[in-house]
Design a protein around this motif. Structure first.
Motif, PDB file in Angstrom:
ATOM      1  N   GLU A 139       0.949  -1.466   0.030  1.00  0.00           N
ATOM      2  CA  GLU A 139       0.006  -0.073   0.149  1.00  0.00           C
ATOM      3  C   GLU A 139       0.527   1.074  -0.258  1.00  0.00           C
ATOM      4  OE1 GLU A 139      -3.195  -0.175   3.429  1.00  0.00           O
ATOM      5  OE2 GLU A 139      -3.923  -1.436   2.341  1.00  0.00           O
ATOM      6  N   SER A 140       2.325   1.269   0.355  1.00  0.00           N
ATOM      7  CA  SER A 140       3.140   2.057   0.344  1.00  0.00           C
ATOM      8  C   SER A 140       4.126   1.675   0.995  1.00  0.00           C
ATOM      9  CB  SER A 140       2.371   3.331   2.157  1.00  0.00           C
ATOM     10  OG  SER A 140       2.400   2.912   3.142  1.00  0.00           O
ATOM     11  N   PRO A 141       5.672   2.479   1.090  1.00  0.00           N
ATOM     12  CA  PRO A 141       7.030   2.316   1.056  1.00  0.00           C
ATOM     13  C   PRO A 141       6.551   1.704   2.485  1.00  0.00           C
ATOM     14  CG  PRO A 141       7.190   4.648   0.231  1.00  0.00           C
ATOM     15  CD  PRO A 141       5.529   4.570   1.031  1.00  0.00           C
ATOM     16  N   SER A 142       5.678   1.318   4.002  1.00  0.00           N
ATOM     17  CA  SER A 142       6.076   0.982   5.095  1.00  0.00           C
ATOM     18  C   SER A 142       5.339   0.192   5.033  1.00  0.00           C
ATOM     19  CB  SER A 142       4.578   2.283   5.916  1.00  0.00           C
ATOM     20  OG  SER A 142       3.059   1.404   5.243  1.00  0.00           O
ATOM     21  N   SER A 143       4.879  -0.539   3.648  1.00  0.00           N
ATOM     22  CA  SER A 143       4.529  -1.954   3.665  1.00  0.00           C
ATOM     23  C   SER A 143       5.737  -2.813   2.917  1.00  0.00           C
ATOM     24  CB  SER A 143       3.241  -1.996   2.183  1.00  0.00           C
ATOM     25  OG  SER A 143       2.545  -1.525   2.990  1.00  0.00           O
ATOM     26  N   VAL A 146      14.593   7.032   1.777  1.00  0.00           N
ATOM     27  CA  VAL A 146      14.901   8.663   1.198  1.00  0.00           C
ATOM     28  C   VAL A 146      13.725   9.096   0.890  1.00  0.00           C
ATOM     29  CG1 VAL A 146      15.468   9.729  -0.369  1.00  0.00           C
ATOM     30  CG2 VAL A 146      17.220   7.560   0.913  1.00  0.00           C
ATOM     31  N   ASN A 147      13.007   9.982   1.652  1.00  0.00           N
ATOM     32  CA  ASN A 147      11.710   9.963   0.719  1.00  0.00           C
ATOM     33  C   ASN A 147      10.644   9.796   1.202  1.00  0.00           C
ATOM     34  OD1 ASN A 147      10.134  12.713  -0.274  1.00  0.00           O
ATOM     35  ND2 ASN A 147      10.652  11.835  -2.311  1.00  0.00           N
ATOM     36  N   GLY A 148      10.712   9.866   2.094  1.00  0.00           N
ATOM     37  CA  GLY A 148       9.012   8.789   3.150  1.00  0.00           C
ATOM     38  C   GLY A 148       9.361   7.359   3.001  1.00  0.00           C
ATOM     39  N   GLY A 149      10.566   6.792   1.763  1.00  0.00           N
ATOM     40  CA  GLY A 149      10.587   5.778   1.090  1.00  0.00           C
ATOM     41  C   GLY A 149      10.115   5.737  -0.448  1.00  0.00           C
ATOM     42  N   ARG A 150       9.536   6.798  -1.165  1.00  0.00           N
ATOM     43  CA  ARG A 150       8.919   6.694  -1.986  1.00  0.00           C
ATOM     44  C   ARG A 150      10.282   6.899  -3.001  1.00  0.00           C
ATOM     45  NH1 ARG A 150       5.439  11.536  -1.337  1.00  0.00           N
ATOM     46  NH2 ARG A 150       7.158  12.674  -0.224  1.00  0.00           N
ATOM     47  N   ASN A 199      12.074   4.211  -6.389  1.00  0.00           N
ATOM     48  CA  ASN A 199      10.584   4.915  -6.903  1.00  0.00           C
ATOM     49  C   ASN A 199       9.868   3.925  -6.560  1.00  0.00           C
ATOM     50  OD1 ASN A 199      12.398   6.686  -7.961  1.00  0.00           O
ATOM     51  ND2 ASN A 199      13.529   5.556  -9.268  1.00  0.00           N
ATOM     52  N   LEU A 200       9.107   3.963  -5.800  1.00  0.00           N
ATOM     53  CA  LEU A 200       7.982   2.777  -5.578  1.00  0.00           C
ATOM     54  C   LEU A 200       6.367   3.622  -6.264  1.00  0.00           C
ATOM     55  CD1 LEU A 200       7.493   0.485  -3.889  1.00  0.00           C
ATOM     56  CD2 LEU A 200       6.303   2.177  -1.930  1.00  0.00           C
ATOM     57  N   PHE A 201       6.163   2.420  -7.354  1.00  0.00           N
ATOM     58  CA  PHE A 201       4.482   2.979  -7.856  1.00  0.00           C
ATOM     59  C   PHE A 201       5.041   3.864  -9.325  1.00  0.00           C
ATOM     60  CE2 PHE A 201       2.439   2.376  -3.694  1.00  0.00           C
ATOM     61  CZ  PHE A 201       2.234   0.938  -4.084  1.00  0.00           C
ATOM     62  N   TYR A 202       6.421   3.623  -9.910  1.00  0.00           N
ATOM     63  CA  TYR A 202       6.957   4.719 -10.696  1.00  0.00           C
ATOM     64  C   TYR A 202       6.712   4.328 -12.054  1.00  0.00           C
ATOM     65  CZ  TYR A 202       9.414   1.449 -13.264  1.00  0.00           C
ATOM     66  OH  TYR A 202       9.932  -0.361 -14.455  1.00  0.00           O
ATOM     67  N   ASN A 203       5.924   2.920 -12.494  1.00  0.00           N
ATOM     68  CA  ASN A 203       5.098   3.141 -13.255  1.00  0.00           C
ATOM     69  C   ASN A 203       3.769   2.609 -13.590  1.00  0.00           C
ATOM     70  OD1 ASN A 203       5.482   0.587 -11.349  1.00  0.00           O
ATOM     71  ND2 ASN A 203       5.846  -0.929 -13.580  1.00  0.00           N
ATOM     72  N   THR A 204       3.194   2.912 -12.003  1.00  0.00           N
ATOM     73  CA  THR A 204       1.942   2.747 -12.099  1.00  0.00           C
ATOM     74  C   THR A 204       1.251   4.270 -11.460  1.00  0.00           C
ATOM     75  OG1 THR A 204       2.015   2.359 -10.157  1.00  0.00           O
ATOM     76  CG2 THR A 204       1.639   0.462 -11.505  1.00  0.00           C
ATOM     77  N   PRO A 205       1.840   5.527 -12.305  1.00  0.00           N
ATOM     78  CA  PRO A 205       1.310   7.067 -12.026  1.00  0.00           C
ATOM     79  C   PRO A 205       0.096   6.724 -11.252  1.00  0.00           C
ATOM     80  CG  PRO A 205       1.158   6.765 -14.531  1.00  0.00           C
ATOM     81  CD  PRO A 205       1.878   5.665 -13.552  1.00  0.00           C
ATOM     82  N   ALA A 206      -1.034   6.342 -12.069  1.00  0.00           N
ATOM     83  CA  ALA A 206      -2.208   6.542 -10.882  1.00  0.00           C
ATOM     84  C   ALA A 206      -2.223   6.213  -9.457  1.00  0.00           C
ATOM     85  CB  ALA A 206      -3.796   6.060 -11.495  1.00  0.00           C
ATOM     86  N   ARG A 207      -1.415   5.005  -8.829  1.00  0.00           N
ATOM     87  CA  ARG A 207      -0.734   4.743  -8.082  1.00  0.00           C
ATOM     88  C   ARG A 207      -0.318   5.678  -6.969  1.00  0.00           C
ATOM     89  NH1 ARG A 207      -2.227  -0.795  -4.989  1.00  0.00           N
ATOM     90  NH2 ARG A 207      -1.382   0.977  -3.526  1.00  0.00           N
ATOM     91  N   ARG A 208       0.973   6.192  -8.025  1.00  0.00           N
ATOM     92  CA  ARG A 208       2.011   7.193  -7.378  1.00  0.00           C
ATOM     93  C   ARG A 208       1.637   7.711  -6.691  1.00  0.00           C
ATOM     94  NH1 ARG A 208       7.238   6.882  -6.594  1.00  0.00           N
ATOM     95  NH2 ARG A 208       8.414   9.278  -6.344  1.00  0.00           N
ATOM     96  N   SER A 263       6.187  13.993   5.818  1.00  0.00           N
ATOM     97  CA  SER A 263       6.614  13.229   7.809  1.00  0.00           C
ATOM     98  C   SER A 263       5.064  12.301   8.134  1.00  0.00           C
ATOM     99  CB  SER A 263       6.159  14.946   8.497  1.00  0.00           C
ATOM    100  OG  SER A 263       4.595  14.616   8.080  1.00  0.00           O
ATOM    101  N   SER A 264       4.390  12.040   6.949  1.00  0.00           N
ATOM    102  CA  SER A 264       3.602  10.963   7.533  1.00  0.00           C
ATOM    103  C   SER A 264       3.731   9.982   6.575  1.00  0.00           C
ATOM    104  CB  SER A 264       2.262  11.575   6.709  1.00  0.00           C
ATOM    105  OG  SER A 264       1.373  10.206   6.379  1.00  0.00           O
ATOM    106  N   LEU A 265       4.667   9.825   5.799  1.00  0.00           N
ATOM    107  CA  LEU A 265       5.128   8.278   5.251  1.00  0.00           C
ATOM    108  C   LEU A 265       5.785   7.686   6.046  1.00  0.00           C
ATOM    109  CD1 LEU A 265       5.598   9.653   1.330  1.00  0.00           C
ATOM    110  CD2 LEU A 265       3.823   7.889   2.060  1.00  0.00           C
ATOM    111  N   SER A 266       7.062   8.876   6.887  1.00  0.00           N
ATOM    112  CA  SER A 266       7.682   8.563   8.043  1.00  0.00           C
ATOM    113  C   SER A 266       7.524   7.664   9.092  1.00  0.00           C
ATOM    114  CB  SER A 266       8.844   9.587   8.432  1.00  0.00           C
ATOM    115  OG  SER A 266       9.434  10.038   7.021  1.00  0.00           O
ATOM    116  N   SER A 267       6.356   8.018   9.491  1.00  0.00           N
ATOM    117  CA  SER A 267       5.424   8.079  10.633  1.00  0.00           C
ATOM    118  C   SER A 267       5.123   6.725  10.551  1.00  0.00           C
ATOM    119  CB  SER A 267       4.786   8.667  11.196  1.00  0.00           C
ATOM    120  OG  SER A 267       4.965  10.376  11.368  1.00  0.00           O
ATOM    121  N   ASP A 268       4.303   6.218   8.709  1.00  0.00           N
ATOM    122  CA  ASP A 268       4.414   5.105   8.944  1.00  0.00           C
ATOM    123  C   ASP A 268       4.910   3.809   9.000  1.00  0.00           C
ATOM    124  OD1 ASP A 268       1.188   5.689   8.623  1.00  0.00           O
ATOM    125  OD2 ASP A 268       1.938   6.213   6.241  1.00  0.00           O
TER     126      ASP A 268
END
Length: 622
Positions: free
Chosen positions: A23-27, A49-53, A150-159, A167-172
């Motif tokens: 679902e996100s970098p935390s997953s 880096v950058n919240g995992g993105r 580059n998580l979800f780099y090839n699915t821009p709708a999801r990215r 900060s929210s991604l880091s917290s996750d």
């Protein structure tokens, strides 16, 4: 009409399926940490880096992979753990369905560098968007290193649906890291944000791991739970009732080494704290449940945070009883008897099963007044002859037990439900008659904690702990308003580890901490170094005091003055906690100050003093 149903290409199917697992970098952090631990790692490092993105990097010292395994690991449903459906229900490891690496690689650019101990050269494998790119020999330490870019780099709708706030991604990510680290104190775990340390947790005991993540102030608040039944083992720690929080951020439950969520079982724990914490309070708990692997299904959800128990109702009762027993043993609730030598095996209640109650019995010959009933007694002539009565230790206790509604023979243990003169509930108890004067005729310390002050026409009973708390509150409030406070420098600075939220609060309210007398310097890794503390606080109280202050700062305060009052109240209460006796000189000073200021209540609204007129005293002897 032409056929319109077609099979999706495998890459597209994997990209869609990735949404269930990732679902996100935390997953990614969760899945990869669990894979590392499954591989026998004793050290796991996570960097993002950058919240995992942009990057999630996981390094472990586990068994590593062969070149063939490194290639096969990214195939859909590739796994080393099951060969038949029955194997799913006997697993004690984390990942087993072969979806994690396949799903992650389908929506990112993945590089794997790995080497086994019996191989001189490692392997570098690159997968982009689910497509194999290359595999080459490379120098590498034993273990595995995954770089997910580059998580979800090839699915821009999801990215674009990934939370854009770093900060929210880091917290996750920190949340998932904590969950895995709490379950495996035997594994050294490190978390880095752009190579800057956040957590550095060495191999340790469970309690040390909890303290390492939650902060030093948590240590003294933990109560151990250890119960074993035929259905489940429950171990871990729960927090003292007085440390209940206003959120569920310190509630962790694990089954067979896996974090899971269950509002139903959480309720079993919270129910054990009934009437011990505020209605909307959340007790802290870190509970580890062990059940037969065949009695729990962890395959309910792709992320494996929801599970099903075959003995759900029985487990509720076991958890509730285990926590209640722990609280009782530690004085948080009445304790009758928890000796197990002659304990009766009570079956777990089950719906649809009837249990017959044992017949009620009585003793027709029981007479507590019969001869042989021993007591330290005095004799008093009653209408029916001589009667044995319990001896009261003093005239003061006699008055207390007869007229004040206090059933006790130990003055030091009294918690007075103060009476007051007259019928006016709002009466100021410290207002004296004009002929009384301001200074008392005499002051006597009673039971260590209380003082009796006599005047010409009145007697005051004063709770010295509450009196000191009130005076300290006044002083701290004045310090916060003026920005000037008395501070005592420590011979050796104290190093405290905080949670991320607490660390941010220390930085945000640095001015208020300084105004109270704290000399604090922030350090890397969610730590602070304390060089000075308020004059009325001891070093033994330091971690608890800072913890209490931070809890009060978490409560929303829209007005600066309200926040200052809350801070002053918290610090004053913390400074007096644990003090139970006063010298004659301390009592005289506190009484004189309270009388001059006319203070009758603590900041929390608890009565400080109670007054009796001569007529009230006379009534005690009528």
């Amino acid at each position: 009409m032409a056929d319109c149903i077609k099979l999706l290409p495998e890459i597209v199917a994997n990209q869609i399926k990735a949404g269930e697992v990732v679902e996100s970098p935390s997953s990614v952090v969760k899945e990869m940490m669990e894979n590392a631990i499954d591989a026998g790692a004793t050290e796991v490092t996570v960097n993002y880096v950058n919240g995992g993105r942009d990057l999630v990097q996981i390094i472990d010292n586990g068994r590593g992979m062969s070149p063939m395994d490194a290639r096969m690991a990214f195939e859909c449903h590739a796994t080393s753990k099951i060969t038949s459906l029955d194997d799913i229900y006997a697993l004690h490891t984390f990942g087993f369905r072969g979806e994690a690496l396949s799903s992650i690689s389908a929506v990112s650019q993945v590089e794997l560098i790995t080497r086994q101990a019996d191989c001189e050269v490692g392997t570098q494998t690159i997968i982009n968007g689910g497509e194999f790119v290359s595999q080459t020999p490379t120098a590498a330490p034993v273990g595995s290193q995954f770089l997910v870019r580059n998580l979800f780099y090839n699915t821009p709708a999801r990215r674009k649906f990934i939370n854009s706030k770093e900060s929210s991604l880091s917290s996750d990510i920190k949340r998932e890291f904590r969950r895995v680290a709490l379950c495996h104190p035997e594994v050294a775990c490190t978390l880095l944000n752009n190579s800057a340390p956040i957590y550095s947790l060495p191999e340790s005991s469970l309690v040390e791991r909890i303290v390492g993540i939650m902060g030093n102030a948590t240590r003294r608040n933990l109560l151990e739970v250890d119960v074993e039944t035929s259905i489940a083992k429950v171990k871990g720690y729960v927090g003292r009732p007085e440390t209940a929080r206003n959120n569920s951020s310190e509630q962790y439950m694990f089954v067979n080494g896996r974090f899971f969520r269950s509002p139903y079982l959480n309720k079993a724990v919270t129910k054990a704290y009934e009437k011990l914490i505020p209605e909307k309070g959340y007790p802290s708990f870190f509970l580890y449940i062990e059940v037969d692997a065949e009695r729990v299904d962890v395959n309910v959800h792709a992320q494996k945070t929801e599970v099903k128990f075959a003995d759900n109702e029985a487990l509720w009762q076991i958890l509730n009883a285990a926590v209640r027993e722990t609280l009782a043993k530690n004085g948080a609730m009445p304790l009758i008897d928890f000796e197990t030598d002659e304990a009766i095996d009570i079956p777990v209640a089950t719906r649809g099963v009837r249990y017959d109650e044992p017949p009620a019995t009585n003793c027709a010959h029981y007479n507590p007044f019969a001869e042989g009933f021993e007591t330290d007694s005095v004799e008093s002539r009653g209408s029916g002859g001589w009667t044995t009565l319990p001896r009261v230790s003093s005239e003061f206790d006699m008055a207390a037990s007869m007229d004040f509604g206090v059933n006790t023979t130990n003055v030091a243990d009294l918690e007075f439900d103060y009476l007051e003169s007259g019928d006016n509930e709002e009466q100021q108890l410290l207002e004296l008659d004009t002929n009384d004067g301001v200074s008392p005729l005499s002051i006597s310390v009673c039971g260590g904690r209380y003082a009796v002050a006599t005047f010409t026409s009145k007697v005051l009973m004063i709770d010295l702990v509450r009196a000191k708390e009130r005076l300290l509150y006044n002083n701290y409030l004045l310090s916060l308003q003026s920005g000037v406070a008395v501070s005592q420098q420590l011979l050796f600075p104290e190093l405290l580890t905080l949670t991320e939220e607490e660390y941010d609060l220390v930085e945000e309210y640095a001015v208020d901490f300084a105004s109270l007398g704290f000399d604090i310097k922030a350090k890397e890794g969610l730590s602070i170094e304390v060089f000075g503390i308020p004059a009325d606080i001891s070093t033994e109280q330091l971690d608890r005091t800072i913890y209490d202050i931070l809890q009060s700062l978490k409560l929303p305060q829209s007005v600066v003055e309200a926040r200052r009052e809350a801070l002053a109240q918290t610090l004053a209460h913390s400074a007096t906690t644990g003090q139970s006796s006063f010298t004659q000189e301390e009592a005289e000073y506190l009484v004189s100050q309270i009388v001059v200021l006319g203070e009758s209540y603590t900041p929390a609204g608890k009565r400080i003093a109670s007054a009796w007129s001569l007529s009230d005293v006379k009534k005690l002897f009528e």
